[in-house]
Design a protein around this motif. Structure first.
Motif, PDB file in Angstrom:
ATOM      1  N   HIS A   1       0.869  -1.176   0.000  1.00  0.00           N
ATOM      2  CA  HIS A   1       0.000   0.000   0.000  1.00  0.00           C
ATOM      3  C   HIS A   1       0.909   1.229   0.000  1.00  0.00           C
ATOM      4  O   HIS A   1       1.606   1.494   0.990  1.00  0.00           O
ATOM      5  CB  HIS A   1      -0.884  -0.003   1.241  1.00  0.00           C
ATOM      6  CG  HIS A   1      -2.018   0.967   1.168  1.00  0.00           C
ATOM      7  ND1 HIS A   1      -1.827   2.313   0.949  1.00  0.00           N
ATOM      8  CD2 HIS A   1      -3.367   0.792   1.263  1.00  0.00           C
ATOM      9  CE1 HIS A   1      -2.986   2.924   0.925  1.00  0.00           C
ATOM     10  NE2 HIS A   1      -3.943   2.022   1.103  1.00  0.00           N
ATOM     11  N   PRO A   2       0.942   2.012  -1.103  1.00  0.00           N
ATOM     12  CA  PRO A   2       1.867   3.155  -1.188  1.00  0.00           C
ATOM     13  C   PRO A   2       1.720   4.152  -0.041  1.00  0.00           C
ATOM     14  O   PRO A   2       2.722   4.697   0.438  1.00  0.00           O
ATOM     15  CB  PRO A   2       1.513   3.801  -2.526  1.00  0.00           C
ATOM     16  CG  PRO A   2       0.940   2.690  -3.343  1.00  0.00           C
ATOM     17  CD  PRO A   2       0.190   1.833  -2.356  1.00  0.00           C
ATOM     18  N   GLY A   3       0.494   4.403   0.411  1.00  0.00           N
ATOM     19  CA  GLY A   3       0.286   5.341   1.514  1.00  0.00           C
ATOM     20  C   GLY A   3       0.911   4.853   2.805  1.00  0.00           C
ATOM     21  O   GLY A   3       1.519   5.632   3.553  1.00  0.00           O
ATOM     22  N   VAL A   4       0.780   3.567   3.072  1.00  0.00           N
ATOM     23  CA  VAL A   4       1.372   2.972   4.272  1.00  0.00           C
ATOM     24  C   VAL A   4       2.895   3.051   4.194  1.00  0.00           C
ATOM     25  O   VAL A   4       3.573   3.418   5.165  1.00  0.00           O
ATOM     26  CB  VAL A   4       0.909   1.509   4.440  1.00  0.00           C
ATOM     27  CG1 VAL A   4       1.645   0.847   5.598  1.00  0.00           C
ATOM     28  CG2 VAL A   4      -0.597   1.447   4.659  1.00  0.00           C
ATOM     29  N   VAL A   5       3.434   2.712   3.020  1.00  0.00           N
ATOM     30  CA  VAL A   5       4.881   2.747   2.836  1.00  0.00           C
ATOM     31  C   VAL A   5       5.416   4.153   3.075  1.00  0.00           C
ATOM     32  O   VAL A   5       6.408   4.344   3.805  1.00  0.00           O
ATOM     33  CB  VAL A   5       5.262   2.269   1.415  1.00  0.00           C
ATOM     34  CG1 VAL A   5       6.741   2.559   1.131  1.00  0.00           C
ATOM     35  CG2 VAL A   5       4.979   0.791   1.264  1.00  0.00           C
ATOM     36  N   TYR A   6       4.767   5.151   2.495  1.00  0.00           N
ATOM     37  CA  TYR A   6       5.257   6.526   2.626  1.00  0.00           C
ATOM     38  C   TYR A   6       5.257   6.978   4.084  1.00  0.00           C
ATOM     39  O   TYR A   6       6.253   7.527   4.560  1.00  0.00           O
ATOM     40  CB  TYR A   6       4.394   7.479   1.795  1.00  0.00           C
ATOM     41  CG  TYR A   6       4.800   8.930   1.976  1.00  0.00           C
ATOM     42  CD1 TYR A   6       5.881   9.459   1.266  1.00  0.00           C
ATOM     43  CD2 TYR A   6       4.133   9.755   2.880  1.00  0.00           C
ATOM     44  CE1 TYR A   6       6.283  10.777   1.450  1.00  0.00           C
ATOM     45  CE2 TYR A   6       4.522  11.071   3.073  1.00  0.00           C
ATOM     46  CZ  TYR A   6       5.587  11.578   2.354  1.00  0.00           C
ATOM     47  OH  TYR A   6       5.980  12.874   2.545  1.00  0.00           O
ATOM     48  N   GLU A   7       4.157   6.752   4.798  1.00  0.00           N
ATOM     49  CA  GLU A   7       4.076   7.225   6.184  1.00  0.00           C
ATOM     50  C   GLU A   7       5.089   6.520   7.074  1.00  0.00           C
ATOM     51  O   GLU A   7       5.705   7.142   7.952  1.00  0.00           O
ATOM     52  CB  GLU A   7       2.666   7.026   6.737  1.00  0.00           C
ATOM     53  CG  GLU A   7       1.589   7.855   6.030  1.00  0.00           C
ATOM     54  CD  GLU A   7       1.783   9.354   6.189  1.00  0.00           C
ATOM     55  OE1 GLU A   7       2.461   9.778   7.143  1.00  0.00           O
ATOM     56  OE2 GLU A   7       1.253  10.109   5.354  1.00  0.00           O
ATOM     57  N   ARG A   8       5.292   5.233   6.856  1.00  0.00           N
ATOM     58  CA  ARG A   8       6.271   4.511   7.664  1.00  0.00           C
ATOM     59  C   ARG A   8       7.695   4.954   7.328  1.00  0.00           C
ATOM     60  O   ARG A   8       8.536   5.087   8.225  1.00  0.00           O
ATOM     61  CB  ARG A   8       6.107   2.999   7.467  1.00  0.00           C
ATOM     62  CG  ARG A   8       4.786   2.475   8.015  1.00  0.00           C
ATOM     63  CD  ARG A   8       4.703   0.962   7.939  1.00  0.00           C
ATOM     64  NE  ARG A   8       3.409   0.479   8.405  1.00  0.00           N
ATOM     65  CZ  ARG A   8       3.069  -0.799   8.498  1.00  0.00           C
ATOM     66  NH1 ARG A   8       3.946  -1.737   8.165  1.00  0.00           N
ATOM     67  NH2 ARG A   8       1.863  -1.155   8.925  1.00  0.00           N
ATOM     68  N   HIS A   9       7.949   5.194   6.050  1.00  0.00           N
ATOM     69  CA  HIS A   9       9.264   5.707   5.642  1.00  0.00           C
ATOM     70  C   HIS A   9       9.495   7.081   6.269  1.00  0.00           C
ATOM     71  O   HIS A   9      10.605   7.385   6.730  1.00  0.00           O
ATOM     72  CB  HIS A   9       9.322   5.798   4.108  1.00  0.00           C
ATOM     73  CG  HIS A   9      10.670   6.127   3.568  1.00  0.00           C
ATOM     74  ND1 HIS A   9      10.871   6.577   2.271  1.00  0.00           N
ATOM     75  CD2 HIS A   9      11.908   6.089   4.138  1.00  0.00           C
ATOM     76  CE1 HIS A   9      12.162   6.788   2.077  1.00  0.00           C
ATOM     77  NE2 HIS A   9      12.810   6.504   3.190  1.00  0.00           N
ATOM     78  N   TYR A  10       8.465   7.897   6.317  1.00  0.00           N
ATOM     79  CA  TYR A  10       8.536   9.232   6.919  1.00  0.00           C
ATOM     80  C   TYR A  10       8.952   9.129   8.392  1.00  0.00           C
ATOM     81  O   TYR A  10       9.878   9.816   8.844  1.00  0.00           O
ATOM     82  CB  TYR A  10       7.169   9.898   6.798  1.00  0.00           C
ATOM     83  CG  TYR A  10       7.121  11.374   7.117  1.00  0.00           C
ATOM     84  CD1 TYR A  10       7.090  12.316   6.092  1.00  0.00           C
ATOM     85  CD2 TYR A  10       7.072  11.833   8.424  1.00  0.00           C
ATOM     86  CE1 TYR A  10       7.019  13.676   6.367  1.00  0.00           C
ATOM     87  CE2 TYR A  10       7.020  13.187   8.718  1.00  0.00           C
ATOM     88  CZ  TYR A  10       6.983  14.106   7.681  1.00  0.00           C
ATOM     89  OH  TYR A  10       6.917  15.452   7.969  1.00  0.00           O
ATOM     90  N   ALA A  11       8.261   8.261   9.127  1.00  0.00           N
ATOM     91  CA  ALA A  11       8.559   8.103  10.553  1.00  0.00           C
ATOM     92  C   ALA A  11       9.969   7.556  10.766  1.00  0.00           C
ATOM     93  O   ALA A  11      10.697   7.992  11.678  1.00  0.00           O
ATOM     94  CB  ALA A  11       7.534   7.176  11.207  1.00  0.00           C
TER      95      ALA A  11
END
Length: 407
Positions: free
Chosen positions: A378-388
């Motif tokens: 899920h691209p949204g999940v990946v982005y937010e986790r990468h952000y954190a």
């Protein structure tokens, strides 16, 4: 070939996004080779005009820096050594500019060439000008092109003014040499076995999950180069995110959240963007803020409050966190959580995860650029986790609002 642009900055995705904004109706095909990436741009003709096609081929140094080490075997680094020698051999009627130009060559990290393959592309000069300005580039230009300023091969600055030709002519009075702060005073270091292991382990996971792999992506920082956020910093950030998250899901009002944070002396740790959200939580802002569930999930994992982060093909569920472990709530003092004795996860564990999400995020960006659906994660999940994770490792020294997820 029209020209080759050289820049201290890196980012093929930024080039593609500029192409797509300039030519929204063009067909853009992306391909990745061992050491380079190519954007092939085809524009259909109209009733009275023929179509055209141009390509941009991009590559970057394996280890971006602000100098050219003799021991780096990257093909682009070798090319930059040759470029330095060539420019050094040219005559110059402005030695000051030539000296600055040589200094700028030492800082270059990326190269992208532009070729007109078919027809004449409208506004291509404007695209080149925008890319040159955005990347603070220097350009190596062939004669008799849409941007040529000399009869032979020559160099232009970011404004497409003549920087130097083979006769030593120069039309500029200044040349800025900018260095990204993340590279400044950072001595080139050999890649550690640990960095190689993180990359290999990540690529193995991607291969098992049928996620596209870019072998050209560089290694992340070595362990000795990284200073993790402290457990207290992480816990404080979780508490603030937990409160804004409750507002995002309309569980409490923005006034209640602000009062809670102020009452427990956490307001000074709320970021400007979060204060803006709490002042006016529109539905659009709530939708964006609700994604921070994934950030909370990662940070709780970092503090060892969650056993398994899980693969990012599904959204996390904060309801799976035991109530006694969740830091905020009615009659709960979040400072009790912040001041706990945490058995936080090791730097090696966090950096291994960071490497994985860095490569997963690249795959998501690549799919988006190519107009492909990303079904493996899920691209949204990946982005937010990468952000954190980037915040956890102090990536670029950025505060929470300013974290980037470069790929």
């Amino acid at each position: 070939m029209i020209c080759t642009l050289y820049s201290h900055q890196i980012g093929f995705e930024k080039i593609v996004e500029t192409i797509q904004s300039t030519y929204p109706k063009a067909a853009v095909e992306i391909s990745t080779q061992a050491e380079s990436q190519t954007a092939e741009v085809e524009i259909k003709g109209g009733f009275l005009s023929s179509g055209s096609k141009f390509t941009i081929q991009y590559r970057q140094r394996e280890e971006p820096s602000y100098q050219i080490p003799d021991t780096d075997n990257c093909s682009l680094t070798g090319n930059l050594r040759g470029l330095y020698g060539y420019v050094d051999s040219l005559p110059s009627k402005n030695e000051k500019i030539k000296t600055l130009f040589l200094r700028k060559i030492e800082t270059l990290n990326s190269e992208f060439s532009i070729s007109q393959e078919k027809g004449q592309t409208k506004d291509l000069k404007e695209l080149i000008q925008k890319l040159a300005a955005d990347f603070d580039a220097v350009l190596f230009v062939q004669p008799k092109t849409i941007i040529s300023k000399s009869d032979g091969q020559h160099f232009l600055d970011r404004n497409l003014d003549l920087l130097l030709d083979t006769d030593g002519h120069c039309d500029v009075e200044s040349l800025e040499v900018k260095i990204n702060s993340i590279y400044y005073d950072k001595q080139p270091a050999e890649i550690t076995e640990q960095q190689k292991k993180w990359k290999a382990d990540s690529e193995k996971i991607l291969e098992e999950r049928a996620v596209k792999i870019n072998k050209y992506l560089p290694f992340i920082e070595a362990e000795e180069e990284v200073e993790l956020r402290t457990p207290q910093e992480i816990a404080t950030r979780i508490c603030i995110l937990a409160m804004t998250n409750l507002v995002a899901f309309s569980s409490i009002s923005n006034e209640e959240a602000a009062a809670y944070l102020q009452n427990y002396n956490l307001w000074d740790f709320v970021t400007p963007d979060e204060k803006d959200f709490l002042a006016n939580p529109t539905e659009q802002k709530k939708s964006s803020e609700s994604w921070k569930c994934e950030c909370i999930w990662v940070l709780m994992y970092a503090l060892n409050k969650i056993e398994d982060l899980g693969f990012p093909d599904v959204l996390c569920s904060l309801n799976d966190i035991p109530e006694q472990d969740y830091p905020v709530g009615p009659h709960k003092d979040p400072n009790d959580f912040i001041n706990s004795n945490f058995n936080a996860r090791s730097k090696d564990e966090i950096l291994a995860l960071n490497d994985l999400y860095y490569r997963l995020d690249w795959a998501c960006v690549d799919a988006r650029i190519n107009g492909e659906e990303m079904t493996e994660v899920h691209p949204g999940v990946v982005y937010e986790r990468h952000y954190a994770l980037n915040w956890l490792i102090n990536y670029g020294g950025a505060d929470w609002d300013d974290v980037t997820c470069d790929t």
